[in-house]
Design an enzyme around this catalytic site. Sequence first.
Site, PDB file in Angstrom:
ATOM      1  N   MET A   1      -7.307   1.359  -7.706  1.00  0.00           N
ATOM      2  CA  MET A   1      -6.627   0.966  -6.470  1.00  0.00           C
ATOM      3  C   MET A   1      -6.863  -0.783  -6.530  1.00  0.00           C
ATOM      4  SD  MET A   1      -6.871   0.920  -2.689  1.00  0.00           S
ATOM      5  CE  MET A   1      -7.431  -0.788  -1.780  1.00  0.00           C
TER       6      MET A   1
ATOM      7  N   CYS B   1       1.019  -1.115   0.158  1.00  0.00           N
ATOM      8  CA  CYS B   1       0.410   0.091   0.186  1.00  0.00           C
ATOM      9  C   CYS B   1       1.121   1.643   0.006  1.00  0.00           C
ATOM     10  CB  CYS B   1      -1.128  -0.384   1.302  1.00  0.00           C
ATOM     11  SG  CYS B   1      -2.059  -1.728   1.141  1.00  0.00           S
TER      12      CYS B   1
ATOM     13  N   HIS C   1       5.095  12.113 -10.837  1.00  0.00           N
ATOM     14  CA  HIS C   1       5.252  10.528 -10.368  1.00  0.00           C
ATOM     15  C   HIS C   1       6.553  10.322 -11.671  1.00  0.00           C
ATOM     16  CE1 HIS C   1       3.967   6.267  -9.242  1.00  0.00           C
ATOM     17  NE2 HIS C   1       3.638   6.461 -10.358  1.00  0.00           N
TER      18      HIS C   1
ATOM     19  N   CYS D   1       1.711   3.998  -3.462  1.00  0.00           N
ATOM     20  CA  CYS D   1       0.632   5.004  -3.169  1.00  0.00           C
ATOM     21  C   CYS D   1      -0.094   5.995  -2.453  1.00  0.00           C
ATOM     22  CB  CYS D   1      -0.621   3.862  -4.334  1.00  0.00           C
ATOM     23  SG  CYS D   1      -0.235   3.046  -6.018  1.00  0.00           S
ATOM     24  N   HIS D   2      -0.209   5.322  -1.183  1.00  0.00           N
ATOM     25  CA  HIS D   2      -1.012   6.060  -0.341  1.00  0.00           C
ATOM     26  C   HIS D   2       0.620   6.687   0.905  1.00  0.00           C
ATOM     27  CE1 HIS D   2      -4.584   4.501  -1.319  1.00  0.00           C
ATOM     28  NE2 HIS D   2      -4.664   3.099  -1.293  1.00  0.00           N
TER      29      HIS D   2
ATOM     30  N   HIS E   1      -0.660   8.417 -17.123  1.00  0.00           N
ATOM     31  CA  HIS E   1       0.316   7.401 -16.799  1.00  0.00           C
ATOM     32  C   HIS E   1       1.150   7.252 -17.540  1.00  0.00           C
ATOM     33  CE1 HIS E   1       2.818   4.514 -14.565  1.00  0.00           C
ATOM     34  NE2 HIS E   1       2.369   4.571 -13.502  1.00  0.00           N
TER      35      HIS E   1
HETATM   36 FE1  DHE Z   1       6.549   2.146 -10.812  1.00  0.00          FE
HETATM   37  C1  DHE Z   1       8.080   3.561 -13.172  1.00  0.00           C
HETATM   38  C2  DHE Z   1       6.498   4.357  -8.934  1.00  0.00           C
HETATM   39  C3  DHE Z   1       3.832   0.240  -9.264  1.00  0.00           C
HETATM   40  C4  DHE Z   1       6.395  -0.838 -13.310  1.00  0.00           C
HETATM   41  N1  DHE Z   1       7.274   3.491 -11.099  1.00  0.00           N
HETATM   42  C5  DHE Z   1       7.689   3.917 -11.843  1.00  0.00           C
HETATM   43  C6  DHE Z   1       8.156   4.587 -11.771  1.00  0.00           C
HETATM   44  C7  DHE Z   1       8.163   5.665 -10.171  1.00  0.00           C
HETATM   45  C8  DHE Z   1       7.303   4.119 -10.379  1.00  0.00           C
HETATM   46  C9  DHE Z   1       7.467   6.884  -9.594  1.00  0.00           C
HETATM   47  C10 DHE Z   1       9.214   6.759 -11.963  1.00  0.00           C
HETATM   48  C11 DHE Z   1      10.454   5.841 -11.951  1.00  0.00           C
HETATM   49  C12 DHE Z   1      11.650   6.520 -13.168  1.00  0.00           C
HETATM   50  O1  DHE Z   1      12.045   6.535 -14.159  1.00  0.00           O
HETATM   51  O2  DHE Z   1      13.013   7.031 -12.418  1.00  0.00           O
HETATM   52  N2  DHE Z   1       5.422   1.922  -9.687  1.00  0.00           N
HETATM   53  C13 DHE Z   1       5.199   3.321  -8.342  1.00  0.00           C
HETATM   54  C14 DHE Z   1       4.390   3.168  -7.337  1.00  0.00           C
HETATM   55  O3  DHE Z   1       4.738   4.383  -6.787  1.00  0.00           O
HETATM   56  C15 DHE Z   1       4.275   2.538  -7.408  1.00  0.00           C
HETATM   57  C16 DHE Z   1       2.469   2.864  -8.430  1.00  0.00           C
HETATM   58  C17 DHE Z   1       3.130   1.466  -6.499  1.00  0.00           C
HETATM   59  C18 DHE Z   1       4.125   0.868  -5.607  1.00  0.00           C
HETATM   60  O4  DHE Z   1       3.718   0.242  -4.867  1.00  0.00           O
HETATM   61  O5  DHE Z   1       5.333   0.660  -6.150  1.00  0.00           O
HETATM   62  C19 DHE Z   1       4.748   1.588  -8.192  1.00  0.00           C
HETATM   63  N3  DHE Z   1       5.088   0.016 -10.763  1.00  0.00           N
HETATM   64  C20 DHE Z   1       4.663  -0.234 -10.512  1.00  0.00           C
HETATM   65  C21 DHE Z   1       3.770  -1.737 -10.168  1.00  0.00           C
HETATM   66  O6  DHE Z   1       3.323  -2.770 -10.281  1.00  0.00           O
HETATM   67  C22 DHE Z   1       5.012  -2.366 -11.537  1.00  0.00           C
HETATM   68  C23 DHE Z   1       3.164  -2.117 -12.528  1.00  0.00           C
HETATM   69  C24 DHE Z   1       4.872  -3.535 -11.286  1.00  0.00           C
HETATM   70  C25 DHE Z   1       6.187  -3.811 -11.025  1.00  0.00           C
HETATM   71  O7  DHE Z   1       6.839  -4.580 -11.703  1.00  0.00           O
HETATM   72  O8  DHE Z   1       6.615  -3.244 -10.053  1.00  0.00           O
HETATM   73  C26 DHE Z   1       5.677  -0.920 -11.917  1.00  0.00           C
HETATM   74  N4  DHE Z   1       7.664   1.132 -12.885  1.00  0.00           N
HETATM   75  C27 DHE Z   1       7.684  -0.050 -13.720  1.00  0.00           C
HETATM   76  C28 DHE Z   1       8.189   0.120 -14.094  1.00  0.00           C
HETATM   77  C29 DHE Z   1       8.427   1.644 -14.913  1.00  0.00           C
HETATM   78  C30 DHE Z   1       7.964   2.217 -13.345  1.00  0.00           C
HETATM   79  C31 DHE Z   1       8.029  -1.234 -16.048  1.00  0.00           C
HETATM   80  C32 DHE Z   1       9.457   2.237 -15.710  1.00  0.00           C
HETATM   81  C33 DHE Z   1       8.850   2.123 -17.088  1.00  0.00           C
HETATM   82  C34 DHE Z   1       9.790   3.152 -18.333  1.00  0.00           C
HETATM   83  O9  DHE Z   1       9.917   2.435 -19.832  1.00  0.00           O
HETATM   84  O10 DHE Z   1      10.719   3.388 -17.488  1.00  0.00           O
END
Ligand code: DHE
Length: 692
Positions: free
Chosen positions: A239, A198, A482, A201-202, A524
């Site tokens: 969510m 959680c 984000h 996001c929160h 996003h």
């Molecule tokens: Fe991410 C990028 C934060 C959940 C896969 N994700 C990012 C970035 C942030 C972020 C701040 C940008 C990073 C950068 O460019 O420096 N992500 C978060 C969260 O806070 C969130 C919403 C909830 C959490 O608890 O983490 C979250 N993210 C996820 C997932 O559930 C995803 C789909 C699957 C996973 O692997 O965790 C996921 N996030 C990704 C990916 C990127 C990403 C694959 C990079 C995308 C790209 O092409 O650069």
Amino acid sequence: MKVRHLYRKGLVLLLLALILVGCRGTEPSAPQTTQEAEPPAGLYSQELLLQAFQTGGCSACHVIPGVPGAVGTIGPDLSEIGRVARTRLESGEYRGSARTVEEYLREAIQQPDAFIVPQCPTGPCTPGVMPATLAQALSREELNAIVSYLASLPEGALSAEGASLSTETPSASVPADEGPTLTPEEFAWAKQTYFERCAGCHGTLRKGATGPALTPDKTVPKGTAGLAAIIFNGTPRGMPDWGKQGILSQEQTEIMAKFLQNEPPAPPEFSLVQMKESWQLIVPLEQRPTAPQTARNWQNYFVVTLRDAGKVAIIDGDTKEIVSEVESGYAVHITRMSATGRYAYVIGRDGRLALIDLWMEKPQVVARVQTCYDARSVEVSKYEGPEGNFRDKYAIAGCYWPPHFVILDGLTLEPLKIVSTRSYTVDTGEYHPEPRVAAIVASHFHPEWIVNVKETGLIWLVNYADLKNLIIKQIEASKFLHDGGMDATHRYFLVAANQSNQIGIVDLQTDTLVSIVDVGKVPHPGRGANWSDPEFGPVWSTPHLGEGSVMSIGTDPQGHPEHAWKVVRTTSLPGSGSLFIKTHPKSKWIWVDMALNSDPVLARTICVIAKADPSRTYKCWEIGTYGRAVHLEYNQDGTEVWVSLWGAADKPGETGEIVIYDDATLEEKARIKGLITPTGKFNVYNTVNDIY
Ligand code: DHE
């Protein structure tokens, strides 16, 4: 005499009749049935009514006028339920046994599945969502008060200027420190699960960002039942439905709901000293290869996140063979490459950073360090020019908790500098104790990183030319920054302020804010997609979590000044829940996922939009029979698109795979099967060169 006047006196006489409610409860008291004779309408105080809605947790799932925080979107909107029920009874559409509006509403609460209304906010209403135990949680007086009030809607709705029921300070009657009690075991489980599932996001301190704030003033009025309903069923704004997915049981959602009504436990800080203690230089520089040891085309490697395995797979993009699987951090998040492409930096959600040498015959970790307890981003220094050559010199890791970033030696991961991001919000100038570091991108114009500070809405330009005299420029953008990326020329950086429904744009040559553009609900982009629109010229596109659309913003102020920094095109998608979009300069397509759509079919569907006709999607299809289709990445020469089918680690045969498409024909070319929860994939060449 108006009903609301009576409420103000604390006592109300309601005469009206009643419809469907979606309230829920869990703690049994006296059971009630429709057979019992009930008074037709009641005398009740506003305190009793407030208490009743809270006990039932109704506000978590429904919109109920006059009830604080009742903006739920899981069940039907009850704003006009009295009138709607009457119409339904008269139309013959209704199939239950009630004859009056009050009976209808009472039945809806006591036997929710007796009649299922066709439409809920997220799609068709389904049986079993509103638990039949609801009525057991309510006393007879509470049930009567709810029925009477709902029957009076819309005419009898409490006004905003009315009594405490309609104020924005719902905790007034329920002190925040009166959260439900948990056993030490329940508390420990909830604390850990909150961190794992959680906090992203929160927020660790539950002050909200991608998801809403979950401080006791917000959660106590929703009650255990209401919160548990949201945790179980999810919401249309992204969510996850933890209960429906089978990740949390009903009992666990209730423990979490109780935990959320208590003050968040204060997490510990993390210093540079602790970081240095965790640092491991596994293969010193002098023991590393001086030239690539492999005959493979390592620039076409894909580093693939195997999220729940705590590993990354390094896959040869030419042969599709897994070259190496490397242990990395917990719930691995993203990978970035050094400017030369030789090194991969992998960050886990637990703040553990791993440095992998891709020149090795079998790539392996050459250094590790823990940068914090909760991290999401990592980047490298890429600048080479008049201000110096910083290629492969530094790395930077961005943390959620503690809220800071860390600058490290790029080749060894030795921690060099730590900078807190705690400061004041861009809009009201309020102090924020947890402004988390979201996306970090390396400028090609100056020795700078663009560090996006989520909760304050400030974009920090961190100049790494002189770490002892660090210069940070703060650009005022928009709250809830984000993810984002650059335009095709790399001069402009575009970042989603997701809960502000905006894109902030910075000129990386002049280091100034260019514009803040309104887009759709919860943009996003990942890093976005750059292409040339046939009508509007160069654009950068983002999809949205909260609506089914791709919006494209003009990015060419020189060639197409009339379209620059405006949303020039909106292309509809079949559903919301998109996380990522991707294209390649050589491609005629734009690819987009809908990974977090609550419909399982849409969640595993991807769409392509033709650059030649971007007014609509060209084609959408399911990439598998289970899981979610998430994240798209091109191979080095832009001829293939790799898409992850994100399965479940504990479901043999459905743990996940990568599906590879021919970009020219959109035909499936190959599947790399048996991967544990593959999500992000980062092609070495495209990541180094910011191609998207
Ligand atoms: Fe991410 C990028 C934060 C959940 C896969 N994700 C990012 C970035 C942030 C972020 C701040 C940008 C990073 C950068 O460019 O420096 N992500 C978060 C969260 O806070 C969130 C919403 C909830 C959490 O608890 O983490 C979250 N993210 C996820 C997932 O559930 C995803 C789909 C699957 C996973 O692997 O965790 C996921 N996030 C990704 C990916 C990127 C990403 C694959 C990079 C995308 C790209 O092409 O650069």
